[in-house]
Design a protein around this motif. Structure first.
Motif, PDB file in Angstrom:
ATOM      1  N   GLY A  21       0.830  -1.188   0.000  1.00 56.99           N
ATOM      2  CA  GLY A  21       0.000   0.000   0.000  1.00 56.99           C
ATOM      3  C   GLY A  21       0.867   1.241   0.000  1.00 56.99           C
ATOM      4  N   VAL A  22       0.387   2.289  -0.633  1.00 59.32           N
ATOM      5  CA  VAL A  22       1.173   3.515  -0.732  1.00 59.32           C
ATOM      6  C   VAL A  22       0.630   4.578   0.214  1.00 59.32           C
ATOM      7  CG1 VAL A  22       1.930   3.075  -3.087  1.00 59.32           C
ATOM      8  CG2 VAL A  22      -0.201   4.314  -2.713  1.00 59.32           C
ATOM      9  N   PRO A  23       1.526   5.447   0.702  1.00 56.35           N
ATOM     10  CA  PRO A  23       2.956   5.459   0.427  1.00 56.35           C
ATOM     11  C   PRO A  23       3.687   4.321   1.143  1.00 56.35           C
ATOM     12  CG  PRO A  23       2.444   7.104   2.085  1.00 56.35           C
ATOM     13  CD  PRO A  23       1.123   6.547   1.617  1.00 56.35           C
ATOM     14  N   VAL A  24       4.663   3.711   0.462  1.00 58.68           N
ATOM     15  CA  VAL A  24       5.482   2.681   1.098  1.00 58.68           C
ATOM     16  C   VAL A  24       6.294   3.367   2.199  1.00 58.68           C
ATOM     17  CG1 VAL A  24       7.343   1.011   0.769  1.00 58.68           C
ATOM     18  CG2 VAL A  24       5.621   1.325  -1.024  1.00 58.68           C
ATOM     19  N   PRO A  25       6.144   2.956   3.457  1.00 59.19           N
ATOM     20  CA  PRO A  25       6.843   3.660   4.545  1.00 59.19           C
ATOM     21  C   PRO A  25       8.343   3.797   4.329  1.00 59.19           C
ATOM     22  CG  PRO A  25       5.200   2.187   5.451  1.00 59.19           C
ATOM     23  CD  PRO A  25       5.249   1.896   3.973  1.00 59.19           C
ATOM     24  N   LEU A  35       3.479  -6.566 -19.441  1.00 66.68           N
ATOM     25  CA  LEU A  35       3.299  -7.248 -18.162  1.00 66.68           C
ATOM     26  C   LEU A  35       1.860  -7.726 -17.965  1.00 66.68           C
ATOM     27  CD1 LEU A  35       5.438  -4.956 -15.835  1.00 66.68           C
ATOM     28  CD2 LEU A  35       5.955  -7.310 -16.497  1.00 66.68           C
ATOM     29  N   THR A  36       0.886  -6.888 -18.284  1.00 60.97           N
ATOM     30  CA  THR A  36      -0.506  -7.275 -18.067  1.00 60.97           C
ATOM     31  C   THR A  36      -0.956  -8.345 -19.050  1.00 60.97           C
ATOM     32  OG1 THR A  36      -1.225  -5.360 -19.380  1.00 60.97           O
ATOM     33  CG2 THR A  36      -1.174  -5.096 -16.990  1.00 60.97           C
ATOM     34  N   ALA A  37      -0.313  -8.396 -20.212  1.00 58.34           N
ATOM     35  CA  ALA A  37      -0.626  -9.465 -21.164  1.00 58.34           C
ATOM     36  C   ALA A  37      -0.062 -10.802 -20.691  1.00 58.34           C
ATOM     37  CB  ALA A  37      -0.077  -9.114 -22.543  1.00 58.34           C
ATOM     38  N   ALA A  38       1.142 -10.772 -20.120  1.00 61.69           N
ATOM     39  CA  ALA A  38       1.796 -12.013 -19.689  1.00 61.69           C
ATOM     40  C   ALA A  38       1.326 -12.472 -18.315  1.00 61.69           C
ATOM     41  CB  ALA A  38       3.308 -11.811 -19.667  1.00 61.69           C
ATOM     42  N   LEU A  39       0.945 -11.525 -17.461  1.00 63.41           N
ATOM     43  CA  LEU A  39       0.557 -11.827 -16.079  1.00 63.41           C
ATOM     44  C   LEU A  39      -0.818 -11.218 -15.815  1.00 63.41           C
ATOM     45  CD1 LEU A  39       4.016 -10.865 -14.509  1.00 63.41           C
ATOM     46  CD2 LEU A  39       3.184 -13.194 -14.928  1.00 63.41           C
ATOM     47  N   PRO A  40      -1.888 -11.949 -16.135  1.00 58.19           N
ATOM     48  CA  PRO A  40      -3.229 -11.366 -16.044  1.00 58.19           C
ATOM     49  C   PRO A  40      -3.666 -10.983 -14.636  1.00 58.19           C
ATOM     50  CG  PRO A  40      -3.335 -13.720 -16.515  1.00 58.19           C
ATOM     51  CD  PRO A  40      -1.906 -13.315 -16.674  1.00 58.19           C
ATOM     52  N   GLU A  41      -2.969 -11.472 -13.597  1.00 59.51           N
ATOM     53  CA  GLU A  41      -3.318 -11.066 -12.239  1.00 59.51           C
ATOM     54  C   GLU A  41      -2.883  -9.632 -11.949  1.00 59.51           C
ATOM     55  OE1 GLU A  41       0.337 -13.845 -11.672  1.00 59.51           O
ATOM     56  OE2 GLU A  41      -1.135 -13.351 -13.206  1.00 59.51           O
ATOM     57  N   LEU A  42      -2.064  -9.051 -12.842  1.00 61.23           N
ATOM     58  CA  LEU A  42      -1.655  -7.660 -12.715  1.00 61.23           C
ATOM     59  C   LEU A  42      -2.615  -6.764 -13.493  1.00 61.23           C
ATOM     60  CD1 LEU A  42       2.219  -7.932 -13.217  1.00 61.23           C
ATOM     61  CD2 LEU A  42       0.961  -7.825 -11.061  1.00 61.23           C
ATOM     62  N   SER A  43      -2.816  -5.558 -12.997  1.00 64.67           N
ATOM     63  CA  SER A  43      -3.654  -4.584 -13.691  1.00 64.67           C
ATOM     64  C   SER A  43      -2.945  -3.238 -13.714  1.00 64.67           C
ATOM     65  CB  SER A  43      -5.012  -4.448 -12.996  1.00 64.67           C
ATOM     66  OG  SER A  43      -4.841  -4.064 -11.645  1.00 64.67           O
ATOM     67  N   PRO A  44      -3.184  -2.432 -14.759  1.00 67.21           N
ATOM     68  CA  PRO A  44      -2.527  -1.120 -14.842  1.00 67.21           C
ATOM     69  C   PRO A  44      -3.102  -0.151 -13.818  1.00 67.21           C
ATOM     70  CG  PRO A  44      -4.089  -1.378 -16.638  1.00 67.21           C
ATOM     71  CD  PRO A  44      -4.027  -2.707 -15.924  1.00 67.21           C
ATOM     72  N   GLY A  45      -2.277   0.793 -13.398  1.00 65.47           N
ATOM     73  CA  GLY A  45      -2.741   1.782 -12.436  1.00 65.47           C
ATOM     74  C   GLY A  45      -1.834   2.991 -12.403  1.00 65.47           C
ATOM     75  N   THR A  46      -2.181   3.944 -11.538  1.00 64.21           N
ATOM     76  CA  THR A  46      -1.425   5.185 -11.401  1.00 64.21           C
ATOM     77  C   THR A  46      -1.282   5.535  -9.926  1.00 64.21           C
ATOM     78  OG1 THR A  46      -2.305   6.024 -13.509  1.00 64.21           O
ATOM     79  CG2 THR A  46      -1.331   7.639 -12.011  1.00 64.21           C
ATOM     80  N   ILE A  47      -0.088   5.941  -9.544  1.00 63.74           N
ATOM     81  CA  ILE A  47       0.147   6.494  -8.207  1.00 63.74           C
ATOM     82  C   ILE A  47       0.218   8.010  -8.352  1.00 63.74           C
ATOM     83  CG2 ILE A  47       1.730   6.636  -6.253  1.00 63.74           C
ATOM     84  CD1 ILE A  47       2.697   3.848  -6.926  1.00 63.74           C
ATOM     85  N   SER A  48      -0.643   8.705  -7.637  1.00 63.97           N
ATOM     86  CA  SER A  48      -0.691  10.158  -7.745  1.00 63.97           C
ATOM     87  C   SER A  48       0.636  10.795  -7.350  1.00 63.97           C
ATOM     88  CB  SER A  48      -1.805  10.702  -6.854  1.00 63.97           C
ATOM     89  OG  SER A  48      -1.723  12.101  -6.727  1.00 63.97           O
ATOM     90  N   ALA A  49       0.968  11.885  -8.025  1.00 66.82           N
ATOM     91  CA  ALA A  49       2.211  12.609  -7.740  1.00 66.82           C
ATOM     92  C   ALA A  49       2.274  13.076  -6.295  1.00 66.82           C
ATOM     93  CB  ALA A  49       2.340  13.796  -8.688  1.00 66.82           C
ATOM     94  N   SER A  50       1.121  13.285  -5.673  1.00 63.02           N
ATOM     95  CA  SER A  50       1.088  13.792  -4.301  1.00 63.02           C
ATOM     96  C   SER A  50       1.358  12.712  -3.251  1.00 63.02           C
ATOM     97  CB  SER A  50      -0.279  14.429  -4.017  1.00 63.02           C
ATOM     98  OG  SER A  50      -1.314  13.456  -4.121  1.00 63.02           O
ATOM     99  N   THR A  51       1.470  11.453  -3.675  1.00 61.96           N
ATOM    100  CA  THR A  51       1.661  10.358  -2.726  1.00 61.96           C
ATOM    101  C   THR A  51       3.003  10.465  -2.020  1.00 61.96           C
ATOM    102  OG1 THR A  51       0.275   8.919  -4.096  1.00 61.96           O
ATOM    103  CG2 THR A  51       1.711   7.841  -2.488  1.00 61.96           C
ATOM    104  N   TYR A  52       4.039  10.842  -2.785  1.00 64.22           N
ATOM    105  CA  TYR A  52       5.379  10.999  -2.225  1.00 64.22           C
ATOM    106  C   TYR A  52       5.806  12.457  -2.342  1.00 64.22           C
ATOM    107  CZ  TYR A  52       5.621   5.890  -2.421  1.00 64.22           C
ATOM    108  OH  TYR A  52       5.373   4.548  -2.253  1.00 64.22           O
ATOM    109  N   ARG A  53       6.578  12.886  -1.384  1.00 61.41           N
ATOM    110  CA  ARG A  53       6.968  14.303  -1.312  1.00 61.41           C
ATOM    111  C   ARG A  53       7.785  14.740  -2.510  1.00 61.41           C
ATOM    112  NH1 ARG A  53      11.389  16.713   0.758  1.00 61.41           N
ATOM    113  NH2 ARG A  53      12.185  14.708   1.521  1.00 61.41           N
ATOM    114  N   THR A  54       8.628  13.836  -3.058  1.00 61.89           N
ATOM    115  CA  THR A  54       9.553  14.255  -4.114  1.00 61.89           C
ATOM    116  C   THR A  54       9.344  13.522  -5.434  1.00 61.89           C
ATOM    117  OG1 THR A  54      11.234  12.635  -3.405  1.00 61.89           O
ATOM    118  CG2 THR A  54      11.320  14.824  -2.392  1.00 61.89           C
ATOM    119  N   ALA A  55       8.230  12.817  -5.599  1.00 59.13           N
ATOM    120  CA  ALA A  55       8.011  12.075  -6.854  1.00 59.13           C
ATOM    121  C   ALA A  55       7.959  13.024  -8.049  1.00 59.13           C
ATOM    122  CB  ALA A  55       6.734  11.246  -6.772  1.00 59.13           C
ATOM    123  N   GLY A  56       7.245  14.116  -7.896  1.00 57.48           N
ATOM    124  CA  GLY A  56       7.221  15.129  -8.946  1.00 57.48           C
ATOM    125  C   GLY A  56       6.316  14.822 -10.126  1.00 57.48           C
TER     126      GLY A  56
END
Length: 331
Positions: free
Chosen positions: A200-204, A228-249
């Protein structure tokens, strides 16, 4: 957020006995309920180590059943322990649970784990990473021939990142395993070129690392996500918001899989119903303890398409109007 979660963990440590010991509790609220349960969590530095005691405390207060916590390597070991009834409740990602249910992951040695039951949805686990900015590493493809850390061997990132790197054709020089805090320390000491994780994010430990020096966050290209999602169907695409980490940008493009709480099928239906209700009906309280719990809501029960729900959990979700097919409910 990290500080709040660390303070919550410290508060739990102050109010509960040493990890692994059973805390004292009042008489269970119903006759026939056990006096105590043990939960499998994970190593320090990951989300399970914080999330588990957060929902465990809520369940204990609602049921009067004492809940203690066993530090584990993560989802793989939690499933093994629940299957053997060495712990009664735990947490896992659904990719690892699918391997267990079908007996297809190398770690299962061909055994199908059919004693586990789903309790409730927790949160999505996005796969991403960090490298020190001075390394010049900004993309996953640059990790070919590098030393990478992927968390505990029995955890979701420890299981899946080697598969992910192999699927993408990026062969690292070495893959190292350990707790999240240990991986972050090795990165700062120059023993690792990148630290890759999924929780879960943010990763401590990611949040802590960016306070100790300049880091670059590593995510996937659009083409990598498609592969990756074609080869490993248990994975799904997603997005982590820029605001999740202080310096992700920037927003981070990731792949992920959902987490679920699990239990041994032998737990009583009324007890499981009470546990699930205590957690799912008090989301705001759980979010105050850990931000990842924003996704711990009844609607996300549909993120599970194969692992049977415990009858007590199924009763709760159906009362909430969540449609669960009969094939996903088993004693």
């Amino acid at each position: 957020m990290l500080r709040r979660e660390m303070l919550f963990g410290a508060a739990l440590a102050a109010t509960l006995p040493a990890l692994g010991a059973r805390p004292a509790a009042a008489q269970p609220k119903q006759a026939g309920w056990p006096r105590a349960l043990t939960m499998g969590t994970a190593a320090p530095g990951g989300t399970y180590a914080l999330y588990g005691p957060a929902w465990g405390q809520m369940a204990q207060e609602a049921t009067g059943v004492a809940i203690s916590y066993r530090t584990t390597q993560g989802p793989n070991q939690n499933i093994l322990l629940v299957e053997r009834k060495e712990v009664e409740i735990g947490m896992t990602t659904m990719g690892v649970a699918l391997q267990a249910w079908e007996g297809k992951g190398d770690w299962t040695q061909g055994k199908k784990f059919r004693e586990i039951r789903a309790l409730f949805p927790m949160y999505d686990t996005p796969f991403h990473g960090i490298a020190l900015k001075r390394s010049g590493i900004t993309r996953f493809e640059q990790l070919a021939g590098k030393n990478i850390g992927v968390g505990p061997r029995g955890g979701t990132p420890g299981t899946y990142f080697p598969i992910i790197m192999d699927t993408l054709g990026y062969k690292p020089a070495a893959v190292r395993y350990g707790s999240g805090s240990d991986m972050a320390g090795q990165l700062q000491d120059g023993l690792l070129d990148a630290y890759l994780f999924a929780s879960g994010v943010p990763v401590p430990s990611f949040s802590e690392a960016e306070t100790q020096g300049e880091v670059t966050f590593l995510d996937f290209t659009e083409a990598e996500v498609a592969k990756l999602t074609a080869a490993l169907p248990e994975l799904s695409p997603g997005t982590i918001s820029a605001s999740t980490y202080r310096t992700a940008g920037r927003d981070l493009r990731v792949v992920g899989m959902f987490n679920f709480a699990i239990a041994h099928r032998s737990l009583g239906e009324d007890l499981v119903y009470a546990i699930v209700k205590a957690v799912m009906d008090n989301n705001a309280q759980l979010v105050q303890a850990i931000a990842a719990a924003r996704e711990t809501v009844p609607a996300n029960a549909g993120k599970n398409g194969f692992l049977p729900f415990h009858p007590g959990a199924a009763r709760y979700f159906r009362e909430k109007g969540i449609s669960l097919p009969d094939r996903l409910v088993a004693a």
